[in-house]
Design an enzyme around this catalytic site. Structure first.
Site, PDB file in Angstrom:
ATOM      1  N   ARG A  27      10.908  33.668   4.676  1.00  0.00           N
ATOM      2  CA  ARG A  27      10.772  32.876   5.903  1.00  0.00           C
ATOM      3  C   ARG A  27       9.932  33.601   6.958  1.00  0.00           C
ATOM      4  O   ARG A  27      10.225  33.506   8.158  1.00  0.00           O
ATOM      5  CB  ARG A  27      12.149  32.506   6.476  1.00  0.00           C
ATOM      6  N   ARG A  31      10.398  30.442  13.395  1.00  0.00           N
ATOM      7  CA  ARG A  31      10.683  30.349  14.829  1.00  0.00           C
ATOM      8  C   ARG A  31      10.830  31.668  15.569  1.00  0.00           C
ATOM      9  O   ARG A  31      10.854  31.685  16.788  1.00  0.00           O
ATOM     10  CB  ARG A  31      11.945  29.494  15.041  1.00  0.00           C
ATOM     11  N   ARG A  40       4.110  24.450  16.023  1.00  0.00           N
ATOM     12  CA  ARG A  40       5.131  23.467  15.671  1.00  0.00           C
ATOM     13  C   ARG A  40       5.184  22.370  16.746  1.00  0.00           C
ATOM     14  O   ARG A  40       5.298  21.190  16.429  1.00  0.00           O
ATOM     15  CB  ARG A  40       6.459  24.198  15.535  1.00  0.00           C
ATOM     16  N   ASP A  77       8.671  23.402   2.599  1.00  0.00           N
ATOM     17  CA  ASP A  77      10.122  23.512   2.561  1.00  0.00           C
ATOM     18  C   ASP A  77      10.610  23.174   1.159  1.00  0.00           C
ATOM     19  O   ASP A  77       9.920  22.474   0.421  1.00  0.00           O
ATOM     20  CB  ASP A  77      10.782  22.580   3.579  1.00  0.00           C
ATOM     21  N   TYR A 154      22.026  19.774  -1.384  1.00  0.00           N
ATOM     22  CA  TYR A 154      21.564  19.067  -0.176  1.00  0.00           C
ATOM     23  C   TYR A 154      21.544  17.557  -0.396  1.00  0.00           C
ATOM     24  O   TYR A 154      21.892  16.782   0.498  1.00  0.00           O
ATOM     25  CB  TYR A 154      20.170  19.553   0.232  1.00  0.00           C
TER      26      TYR A 154
HETATM   27  O1  CP3 Z   1       9.095  31.673   3.986  1.00  0.00           O
HETATM   28  C1  CP3 Z   1       8.234  31.049   4.644  1.00  0.00           C
HETATM   29  O2  CP3 Z   1       7.738  31.488   5.694  1.00  0.00           O
HETATM   30  C2  CP3 Z   1       7.724  29.735   4.097  1.00  0.00           C
HETATM   31  C3  CP3 Z   1       8.370  28.567   4.528  1.00  0.00           C
HETATM   32  C4  CP3 Z   1       9.769  28.146   4.147  1.00  0.00           C
HETATM   33  C5  CP3 Z   1      10.520  27.292   4.991  1.00  0.00           C
HETATM   34  N1  CP3 Z   1      11.666  26.929   4.340  1.00  0.00           N
HETATM   35  C6  CP3 Z   1      10.076  26.845   6.322  1.00  0.00           C
HETATM   36  C7  CP3 Z   1      11.043  26.267   7.241  1.00  0.00           C
HETATM   37  C8  CP3 Z   1      10.530  28.367   3.000  1.00  0.00           C
HETATM   38  C9  CP3 Z   1      10.240  29.258   1.806  1.00  0.00           C
HETATM   39  C10 CP3 Z   1      11.716  27.583   3.126  1.00  0.00           C
HETATM   40  C11 CP3 Z   1      12.753  27.502   2.084  1.00  0.00           C
HETATM   41  C12 CP3 Z   1      14.031  26.854   2.380  1.00  0.00           C
HETATM   42  N2  CP3 Z   1      14.266  25.741   3.135  1.00  0.00           N
HETATM   43  C13 CP3 Z   1      15.255  27.259   1.819  1.00  0.00           C
HETATM   44  C14 CP3 Z   1      15.432  28.378   0.833  1.00  0.00           C
HETATM   45  C15 CP3 Z   1      15.402  29.686   1.466  1.00  0.00           C
HETATM   46  C16 CP3 Z   1      16.620  30.053   2.230  1.00  0.00           C
HETATM   47  O3  CP3 Z   1      16.483  30.309   3.428  1.00  0.00           O
HETATM   48  O4  CP3 Z   1      17.698  30.085   1.640  1.00  0.00           O
HETATM   49  C17 CP3 Z   1      16.262  26.378   2.302  1.00  0.00           C
HETATM   50  C18 CP3 Z   1      17.733  26.445   1.995  1.00  0.00           C
HETATM   51  C19 CP3 Z   1      15.618  25.418   3.122  1.00  0.00           C
HETATM   52  C20 CP3 Z   1      16.250  24.246   3.803  1.00  0.00           C
HETATM   53  C21 CP3 Z   1      15.969  24.320   5.240  1.00  0.00           C
HETATM   54  N3  CP3 Z   1      14.785  23.918   5.820  1.00  0.00           N
HETATM   55  C22 CP3 Z   1      16.778  24.876   6.266  1.00  0.00           C
HETATM   56  C23 CP3 Z   1      18.176  25.411   6.063  1.00  0.00           C
HETATM   57  C24 CP3 Z   1      16.047  24.795   7.461  1.00  0.00           C
HETATM   58  C25 CP3 Z   1      16.445  25.295   8.825  1.00  0.00           C
HETATM   59  C26 CP3 Z   1      16.999  24.191   9.636  1.00  0.00           C
HETATM   60  C27 CP3 Z   1      17.247  24.662  11.054  1.00  0.00           C
HETATM   61  O5  CP3 Z   1      17.103  23.808  11.942  1.00  0.00           O
HETATM   62  O6  CP3 Z   1      17.540  25.832  11.279  1.00  0.00           O
HETATM   63  C28 CP3 Z   1      14.811  24.207   7.158  1.00  0.00           C
HETATM   64  C29 CP3 Z   1      13.705  23.948   8.105  1.00  0.00           C
HETATM   65  C30 CP3 Z   1      12.649  24.970   8.076  1.00  0.00           C
HETATM   66  N4  CP3 Z   1      11.986  25.324   6.942  1.00  0.00           N
HETATM   67  C31 CP3 Z   1      12.137  25.711   9.173  1.00  0.00           C
HETATM   68  C32 CP3 Z   1      11.103  26.513   8.646  1.00  0.00           C
HETATM   69  C33 CP3 Z   1      10.212  27.445   9.409  1.00  0.00           C
HETATM   70  C34 CP3 Z   1      12.553  25.588  10.623  1.00  0.00           C
HETATM   71  C35 CP3 Z   1      12.104  24.252  11.125  1.00  0.00           C
HETATM   72  C36 CP3 Z   1      11.658  24.254  12.548  1.00  0.00           C
HETATM   73  O7  CP3 Z   1      10.543  24.693  12.824  1.00  0.00           O
HETATM   74  O8  CP3 Z   1      12.436  23.760  13.391  1.00  0.00           O
END
Ligand code: CP3
Length: 354
Positions: A27, A31, A40, A77, A154
């Site tokens: 990640r 943020r 964003r 994602d 999910y």
């Molecule tokens: O690693 C990277 O920089 C690449 C991008 C990436 C994102 N999500 C961007 C993202 C990757 C590899 C993921 C994988 C992902 N997404 C996983 C597996 C990895 C892990 O952390 O276990 C999972 C479970 C998700 C599902 C998901 N998507 C979650 C739990 C969230 C956060 C929700 C929140 O509001 O906190 C997301 C959204 C997300 N995916 C964000 C990012 C940068 C945040 C969204 C935002 O900008 O508000």
């Protein structure tokens, strides 16, 4: 195709000699970086950001401009696949991902389509092509997907859960139906990752974020089996190079031998296992990626550096280690502390090689 200027990450995944331990952060685009928040906001929503190849490329490159990282990871994602299956992904601020139409019945499962990655997920492939060309061979690009099990949690829960009640009810009371769903997801993930590889991803990682909530037998039956099926169906050579596959099961420390026997090139470790034990158990079979507790980045730089030193010493001499956090970086981490982490790996790891 241009030469790769820095291939430490790919070499380490194949347990080939390197000059220092490669490092990237799960990640790493996100943020905790003010420039991410700005892009964003410009995009509107998170999905708009994922669907705009130029902006997705921009946020992929942001951490590489700040830090000496050895790999870029596609900005997208894991929930793009369920979204492409028609579930309607959306994000409610502070509540995590949700679906408008979660899976509720056998009919829903039977109706699930396997998306064509060049169609419904074409925006992801555009992002991969755009990022790969912008990287210009500086570092390799990592493609990724969620594991079938993690995606299914999910899709059935419909949003965040602490108990995993709905998905566990499904696998334990109607296992045959659960297998239909997991099998479709495995096909969808295989097609999706192969399309990413053809579009330019030079390694792929499968995130099994929720594998660790299962018992050993249930993990093997409902998660690992489908990751094995995916690994067996992946393109392993592209552009004249091997495309390494990394499996990351959060909470998978008890099952490392099984994960390592899946056909993957590397196992991602969360922070709960001692990397020295992991190396003793499987380090002669596959590479290891990890495994600093992401919360260590709340500590001052001197403490971070000590922890990096401890993990490097734990893995010990020689190739086969990709340094990473044991899970994604937290959004409230000071970017300077992430910098201290990466600098420490770059500086302290040289003495473990050559
Ligand atoms: O690693 C990277 O920089 C690449 C991008 C990436 C994102 N999500 C961007 C993202 C990757 C590899 C993921 C994988 C992902 N997404 C996983 C597996 C990895 C892990 O952390 O276990 C999972 C479970 C998700 C599902 C998901 N998507 C979650 C739990 C969230 C956060 C929700 C929140 O509001 O906190 C997301 C959204 C997300 N995916 C964000 C990012 C940068 C945040 C969204 C935002 O900008 O508000």
């Amino acid at each position: 195709m241009r030469e790769l200027k820095n291939d430490r990450y790919l070499k380490a995944l194949l347990r080939q000699p390197v000059d220092q331990t490669p490092v990237w952060m799960m990640r790493q685009a996100g943020r905790y970086l003010p420039e991410y928040k700005a892009t964003r906001a410009e995009a509107g929503s998170f999905m708009d950001l994922c669907k705009n190849a130029e902006l997705a490329c921009e946020v992929t490159l942001q951490p590489l401009r700040r830090y000496a990282l050895d790999a870029a990871i596609l900005f997208s994602d894991i929930l793009t696949i369920p979204d492409a299956m028609g579930l309607g992904l959306y994000f409610e601020t502070g509540e995590g991902p949700k679906f408008e139409r979660p899976i509720k019945s056998a009919a829903d499962i039977k109706a699930l389509p396997v998306p064509d990655p060049e169609q419904e997920l074409g925006y992801v492939m555009n992002a991969v092509r755009t990022i790969r060309s912008a990287l210009d061979g500086e570092v390799p690009l990592i493609g990724f997907s969620g594991s079938p099990w993690t995606l299914a949690t999910y899709m059935v829960e419909g949003g965040p859960t602490k108990t995993f009640s709905k998905i566990k009810k499904l696998i334990f009371s109607e296992p045959a139906l659960a297998h239909v769903m997991l099998d479709k997801l495995a096909d969808a993930v295989t097609l999706y990752l192969n399309a990413q590889i053809k579009a330019g991803a030079q390694a792929v990682q499968i995130f099994d974020t929720w594998g660790g909530v299962l018992s050993g037998p249930a993990y093997r039956e409902f998660s690992l089996k489908y990751m094995e099926k995916i690994v067996a169906g992946l393109i392993r050579e592209h552009e004249g190079r091997r495309v390494p596959v990394v499996l990351f099961t959060k909470g998978g420390g008890l099952w490392l031998e099984d994960i390592a026997a899946s056909g993957c090139d590397a196992v991602g470790l969360d922070w709960t296992i001692d990397i020295a034990d992991a190396r003793r158990r499987i380090g002669d079979k596959v590479a290891l990626q990890g495994n600093m507790d992401p919360s260590m980045l709340y500590a001052p730089p001197a403490v971070i550096e000590q922890e990096v030193a401890r993990i490097l010493a734990g893995f010990g001499q020689g190739p086969g280690h990709v340094f990473n956090l044991g899970h994604g970086i937290h959004p409230d981490v000071d970017p300077a502390n992430a910098g201290a982490f990466i600098d420490a790996v770059n500086r302290l790891s040289r003495s473990y090689h050559g």
